[in-house]
Design a protein around this motif. Structure first.
Motif, PDB file in Angstrom:
ATOM      1  N   ALA A   1       0.819  -1.178   0.257  1.00  0.00           N
ATOM      2  CA  ALA A   1      -0.070  -0.132  -0.119  1.00  0.00           C
ATOM      3  C   ALA A   1       0.800   1.188   0.093  1.00  0.00           C
ATOM      4  N   GLU A   2       0.629   2.170  -0.784  1.00  0.00           N
ATOM      5  CA  GLU A   2       1.406   3.438  -0.980  1.00  0.00           C
ATOM      6  C   GLU A   2       0.890   4.646  -0.239  1.00  0.00           C
ATOM      7  N   ILE A   3       1.914   5.366   0.436  1.00  0.00           N
ATOM      8  CA  ILE A   3       1.511   6.675   0.832  1.00  0.00           C
ATOM      9  C   ILE A   3       2.307   7.572   0.308  1.00  0.00           C
ATOM     10  N   LYS A   4       2.018   8.855  -0.371  1.00  0.00           N
ATOM     11  CA  LYS A   4       2.912   9.897  -0.854  1.00  0.00           C
ATOM     12  C   LYS A   4       3.847   9.226  -1.964  1.00  0.00           C
ATOM     13  N   GLY A   5       3.145   8.195  -2.706  1.00  0.00           N
ATOM     14  CA  GLY A   5       4.168   7.469  -3.770  1.00  0.00           C
ATOM     15  C   GLY A   5       5.197   6.288  -3.352  1.00  0.00           C
ATOM     16  N   LYS A   6       5.217   6.248  -1.908  1.00  0.00           N
ATOM     17  CA  LYS A   6       5.932   4.849  -1.607  1.00  0.00           C
ATOM     18  C   LYS A   6       5.180   4.120  -0.804  1.00  0.00           C
ATOM     19  N   LYS A   7       5.928   2.795  -0.950  1.00  0.00           N
ATOM     20  CA  LYS A   7       5.080   1.617  -0.310  1.00  0.00           C
ATOM     21  C   LYS A   7       5.492   1.678   1.114  1.00  0.00           C
ATOM     22  N   LEU A   8       4.741   1.120   2.007  1.00  0.00           N
ATOM     23  CA  LEU A   8       5.198   0.808   3.307  1.00  0.00           C
ATOM     24  C   LEU A   8       6.426   0.332   3.616  1.00  0.00           C
ATOM     25  N   ILE A   9       6.513  -0.941   2.969  1.00  0.00           N
ATOM     26  CA  ILE A   9       7.611  -1.644   3.321  1.00  0.00           C
ATOM     27  C   ILE A   9       8.947  -0.708   2.869  1.00  0.00           C
TER      28      ILE A   9
ATOM     29  N   LEU B   1      12.319  -0.060   5.089  1.00  0.00           N
ATOM     30  CA  LEU B   1      13.597  -0.436   4.683  1.00  0.00           C
ATOM     31  C   LEU B   1      14.548   0.923   4.590  1.00  0.00           C
ATOM     32  N   GLN B   2      14.024   2.105   4.206  1.00  0.00           N
ATOM     33  CA  GLN B   2      14.767   3.082   4.227  1.00  0.00           C
ATOM     34  C   GLN B   2      14.970   3.806   5.618  1.00  0.00           C
ATOM     35  N   LEU B   3      13.962   3.357   6.511  1.00  0.00           N
ATOM     36  CA  LEU B   3      14.374   3.883   8.013  1.00  0.00           C
ATOM     37  C   LEU B   3      15.510   3.097   8.480  1.00  0.00           C
TER      38      LEU B   3
ATOM     39  N   GLY C   1       4.895 -13.946   2.565  1.00  0.00           N
ATOM     40  CA  GLY C   1       4.051 -15.025   2.421  1.00  0.00           C
ATOM     41  C   GLY C   1       3.218 -14.583   1.283  1.00  0.00           C
ATOM     42  N   TYR C   2       2.163 -14.132   1.348  1.00  0.00           N
ATOM     43  CA  TYR C   2       1.146 -13.791   0.393  1.00  0.00           C
ATOM     44  C   TYR C   2       1.741 -12.751  -0.701  1.00  0.00           C
ATOM     45  N   CYS C   3       1.733 -13.083  -1.967  1.00  0.00           N
ATOM     46  CA  CYS C   3       2.447 -12.342  -3.051  1.00  0.00           C
ATOM     47  C   CYS C   3       3.883 -12.252  -2.766  1.00  0.00           C
ATOM     48  N   CYS C   4       4.454 -13.316  -2.578  1.00  0.00           N
ATOM     49  CA  CYS C   4       5.934 -13.365  -2.366  1.00  0.00           C
ATOM     50  C   CYS C   4       6.670 -12.664  -3.430  1.00  0.00           C
ATOM     51  N   GLU C   5       6.191 -13.053  -4.661  1.00  0.00           N
ATOM     52  CA  GLU C   5       6.820 -12.730  -5.907  1.00  0.00           C
ATOM     53  C   GLU C   5       7.062 -11.243  -5.987  1.00  0.00           C
ATOM     54  N   ALA C   6       6.267 -10.406  -5.211  1.00  0.00           N
ATOM     55  CA  ALA C   6       5.997  -9.131  -5.492  1.00  0.00           C
ATOM     56  C   ALA C   6       7.483  -8.736  -4.614  1.00  0.00           C
ATOM     57  N   PHE C   7       7.718  -9.184  -3.544  1.00  0.00           N
ATOM     58  CA  PHE C   7       8.754  -8.774  -2.721  1.00  0.00           C
ATOM     59  C   PHE C   7      10.094  -9.199  -3.497  1.00  0.00           C
ATOM     60  N   GLU C   8      10.119 -10.475  -4.093  1.00  0.00           N
ATOM     61  CA  GLU C   8      11.369 -10.715  -4.907  1.00  0.00           C
ATOM     62  C   GLU C   8      11.725  -9.587  -5.862  1.00  0.00           C
ATOM     63  N   LYS C   9      10.800  -9.337  -6.573  1.00  0.00           N
ATOM     64  CA  LYS C   9      11.028  -8.186  -7.643  1.00  0.00           C
ATOM     65  C   LYS C   9      11.502  -7.007  -7.031  1.00  0.00           C
ATOM     66  N   LEU C  10      10.783  -6.373  -6.066  1.00  0.00           N
ATOM     67  CA  LEU C  10      11.085  -5.223  -5.117  1.00  0.00           C
ATOM     68  C   LEU C  10      12.541  -5.055  -4.778  1.00  0.00           C
TER      69      LEU C  10
ATOM     70  N   THR D   1       3.850  -1.172   9.880  1.00  0.00           N
ATOM     71  CA  THR D   1       3.616  -0.237  10.871  1.00  0.00           C
ATOM     72  C   THR D   1       4.682   0.985  10.416  1.00  0.00           C
ATOM     73  N   LEU D   2       4.347   1.983  10.635  1.00  0.00           N
ATOM     74  CA  LEU D   2       5.108   3.062  10.456  1.00  0.00           C
ATOM     75  C   LEU D   2       5.211   3.901  11.513  1.00  0.00           C
ATOM     76  N   CYS D   3       6.603   4.706  11.691  1.00  0.00           N
ATOM     77  CA  CYS D   3       6.930   5.449  13.052  1.00  0.00           C
ATOM     78  C   CYS D   3       7.640   6.466  12.553  1.00  0.00           C
ATOM     79  N   GLU D   4       7.774   7.902  13.239  1.00  0.00           N
ATOM     80  CA  GLU D   4       8.526   8.782  13.024  1.00  0.00           C
ATOM     81  C   GLU D   4       9.834   8.501  13.222  1.00  0.00           C
ATOM     82  N   PRO D   5      10.945   8.786  12.657  1.00  0.00           N
ATOM     83  CA  PRO D   5      12.301   8.581  12.831  1.00  0.00           C
ATOM     84  C   PRO D   5      12.496   8.721  14.492  1.00  0.00           C
ATOM     85  N   VAL D   6      12.014  10.030  14.950  1.00  0.00           N
ATOM     86  CA  VAL D   6      12.438  10.160  16.402  1.00  0.00           C
ATOM     87  C   VAL D   6      12.213   8.892  17.320  1.00  0.00           C
ATOM     88  N   ILE D   7      10.938   8.174  17.060  1.00  0.00           N
ATOM     89  CA  ILE D   7      10.665   6.864  17.852  1.00  0.00           C
ATOM     90  C   ILE D   7      11.871   5.783  17.378  1.00  0.00           C
ATOM     91  N   PHE D   8      11.971   5.729  16.286  1.00  0.00           N
ATOM     92  CA  PHE D   8      13.046   4.714  15.863  1.00  0.00           C
ATOM     93  C   PHE D   8      14.479   5.090  16.293  1.00  0.00           C
TER      94      PHE D   8
END
Length: 245
Positions: free
Chosen positions: A26-34, A38-40, A54-63, A105-112
């Motif tokens: 699922a995308e927010i502001k043009g970027k996927k949650l995953i 990963l960037q964080l 699990g579900y649609c594992c091929e999508a992760f392989e491509k990404l 799950t998304l969190c602000e960098p300050v939490i991380f």
């Protein structure tokens, strides 16, 4: 430090947003949650990353096919088991201090950043959003800043706050965590959450599981449309900005 991301879910409660693709796509502001997660991780120097799919594992392989340091572990039983099963499938790769997180799950960098910096202060560090919780929340109770109970079964009037689904663990705790995870599945607790294994550690061992307040910083777990809409409306620049070079 390593990271393990739980990303096997289908996300059917998000309707057309996740139709035919993994929940964390699922995308927010043009970027996927995953991609946010990963960037964080990379922003804070974590380069040894494992994603349990699990579900649609091929999508992760491509990404991830050209992403250095990102490895995939397929959970063929994702439809029959809860998150504890996905952690079991990936736990043998964990050899160092590690971060555990849910791909939705998304969190602000300050939490991380607080999570990473405080990881050496306890055997495990879990960010907690203190305040009222709903029935669905992974609720916690604490004593002197240490978590003594973590489960959805805590009555809402007794809960102190909600665990946000992201944690840091020291390498010394890994053998015991693996053991409790394995034992729970041997007991046929296939529908249990990962937090059940953490609770076993609290009940059976003298580990310090520290709660770290989110202190009002942005975070969200995206399970329903209202969660997604909130994230789209409220996601801070400090999180979207992690993609800037």
């Amino acid at each position: 430090m390593q990271a393990i991301i739980m990303a096997a879910g289908k996300g059917s409660r998000l309707g057309k947003i996740t139709e035919g693709k993994p929940k964390s796509f699922a995308e927010i502001k043009g970027k996927k949650l995953i991609e946010y997660n990963l960037q964080l991780l990379k922003k804070y120097g974590i380069e040894d990353i494992f994603i349990v799919t699990g579900y649609c594992c091929e999508a992760f392989e491509k990404l991830t096919e050209n992403m250095e340091g990102v490895h995939l572990i397929y959970n063929p039983f994702y439809e029959m088991m809860n998150v504890l099963g996905s952690f079991y499938m990936g736990m043998d790769v964990l050899k160092d201090d590690f971060v555990y997180l849910h791909a939705d799950t998304l969190c602000e960098p300050v939490i991380f950043e607080k999570l990473i910096h405080m990881a050496s202060d306890a055997d495990a560090v879990l960010p907690v959003d203190y305040g009222p919780c709903n029935e669905e929340a992974m609720k916690v109770k604490t004593i002197a800043g240490n978590i003594v109970q973590i489960t959805k079964q805590i009555p809402v009037e007794e809960a102190e706050g909600e665990f946000i689904g992201m944690a840091a663990f020291r390498r010394e705790l890994i053998p015991a965590l693996k053991d409790r995870t394995k034992r729970l599945l041997q007991e046929k607790n296939f529908n249990e959450y990962f937090e059940r294994a953490v609770q076993r550690l609290i009940d059976e061992e003298n580990y310090r599981i520290k709660a770290v307040p989110t202190a009002g910083a942005f975070w969200t777990e995206i399970d329903f449309m209202e969660d997604y809409e909130k994230a789209v409306a409220c996601i801070p620049e400090s999180l979207t900005g992690i993609f800037e070079r």
